[in-house]
Design a protein around this motif. Structure first.
Motif, PDB file in Angstrom:
ATOM      1  N   GLU A   1       0.804  -1.220   0.000  1.00  0.00           N
ATOM      2  CA  GLU A   1       0.000   0.000   0.000  1.00  0.00           C
ATOM      3  C   GLU A   1       0.843   1.279   0.000  1.00  0.00           C
ATOM      4  O   GLU A   1       0.666   2.142  -0.863  1.00  0.00           O
ATOM      5  CB  GLU A   1      -0.969   0.021   1.182  1.00  0.00           C
ATOM      6  CG  GLU A   1      -1.844   1.268   1.200  1.00  0.00           C
ATOM      7  CD  GLU A   1      -2.910   1.254   2.279  1.00  0.00           C
ATOM      8  OE1 GLU A   1      -3.679   2.229   2.335  1.00  0.00           O
ATOM      9  OE2 GLU A   1      -2.972   0.284   3.070  1.00  0.00           O
ATOM     10  N   GLN A   2       1.742   1.423   0.951  1.00  0.00           N
ATOM     11  CA  GLN A   2       2.519   2.667   1.039  1.00  0.00           C
ATOM     12  C   GLN A   2       3.406   2.855  -0.189  1.00  0.00           C
ATOM     13  O   GLN A   2       3.571   3.971  -0.668  1.00  0.00           O
ATOM     14  CB  GLN A   2       3.347   2.713   2.314  1.00  0.00           C
ATOM     15  CG  GLN A   2       2.529   3.083   3.533  1.00  0.00           C
ATOM     16  CD  GLN A   2       1.645   4.313   3.335  1.00  0.00           C
ATOM     17  OE1 GLN A   2       0.415   4.226   3.406  1.00  0.00           O
ATOM     18  NE2 GLN A   2       2.235   5.453   3.045  1.00  0.00           N
TER      19      GLN A   2
ATOM     20  N   LYS B   1       1.117   3.982  -3.058  1.00  0.00           N
ATOM     21  CA  LYS B   1       0.687   5.362  -2.823  1.00  0.00           C
ATOM     22  C   LYS B   1       1.827   6.340  -3.119  1.00  0.00           C
ATOM     23  O   LYS B   1       1.609   7.404  -3.698  1.00  0.00           O
ATOM     24  CB  LYS B   1       0.193   5.548  -1.388  1.00  0.00           C
ATOM     25  CG  LYS B   1      -1.181   4.955  -1.153  1.00  0.00           C
ATOM     26  CD  LYS B   1      -1.637   5.188   0.274  1.00  0.00           C
ATOM     27  CE  LYS B   1      -3.053   4.708   0.491  1.00  0.00           C
ATOM     28  NZ  LYS B   1      -3.495   4.913   1.880  1.00  0.00           N
ATOM     29  N   THR B   2       3.036   5.964  -2.731  1.00  0.00           N
ATOM     30  CA  THR B   2       4.202   6.815  -3.015  1.00  0.00           C
ATOM     31  C   THR B   2       4.435   6.898  -4.516  1.00  0.00           C
ATOM     32  O   THR B   2       4.682   7.983  -5.055  1.00  0.00           O
ATOM     33  CB  THR B   2       5.459   6.274  -2.303  1.00  0.00           C
ATOM     34  OG1 THR B   2       5.212   6.300  -0.893  1.00  0.00           O
ATOM     35  CG2 THR B   2       6.694   7.089  -2.638  1.00  0.00           C
TER      36      THR B   2
END
Length: 98
Positions: free
Chosen positions: A21-22, A25-26
């Motif tokens: 996820e992170q 998103k990045t």
């Protein structure tokens, strides 16, 4: 990029693979805020990205745990999410045509 098509594809993937996820998103935020005009400019931001034919670029996500294939229209500043998956899943597709 002015427009990134199919963010939902990313969201659905990170809901199944929460460890991505992170990273996704990045990637999304970086791509959205970039004004890439060529594959070489993408490579300046993502050194490990692989430039393919047909305006496609493969990004390694989460230390190469996942692969993201994006088709770019540099002139219109659009990015189209074509594939996100594991290495095993990536090995089963043709990234030049997906």
């Amino acid at each position: 990029m002015k427009r990134i098509v199919a963010k939902r594809t990313l969201r659905e993937f990170w809901e199944k693979h929460t460890d991505s996820e992170q990273y996704l998103k990045t990637w999304y935020k970086t791509a959205k805020n970039s004004d890439w005009k060529s594959p070489n400019e993408v490579k300046q931001t993502y050194v490990n990205a692989s430039i393919l034919k047909n305006s496609r670029v493969v990004f390694n996500i989460k230390g190469n745990s996942y692969r993201l294939v994006v088709k770019f229209n540099y002139e219109r500043r659009w990015a189209f999410i074509r594939f996100i998956g594991t290495h095993q899943e990536y090995d089963k597709i043709d990234a030049d045509t997906v």
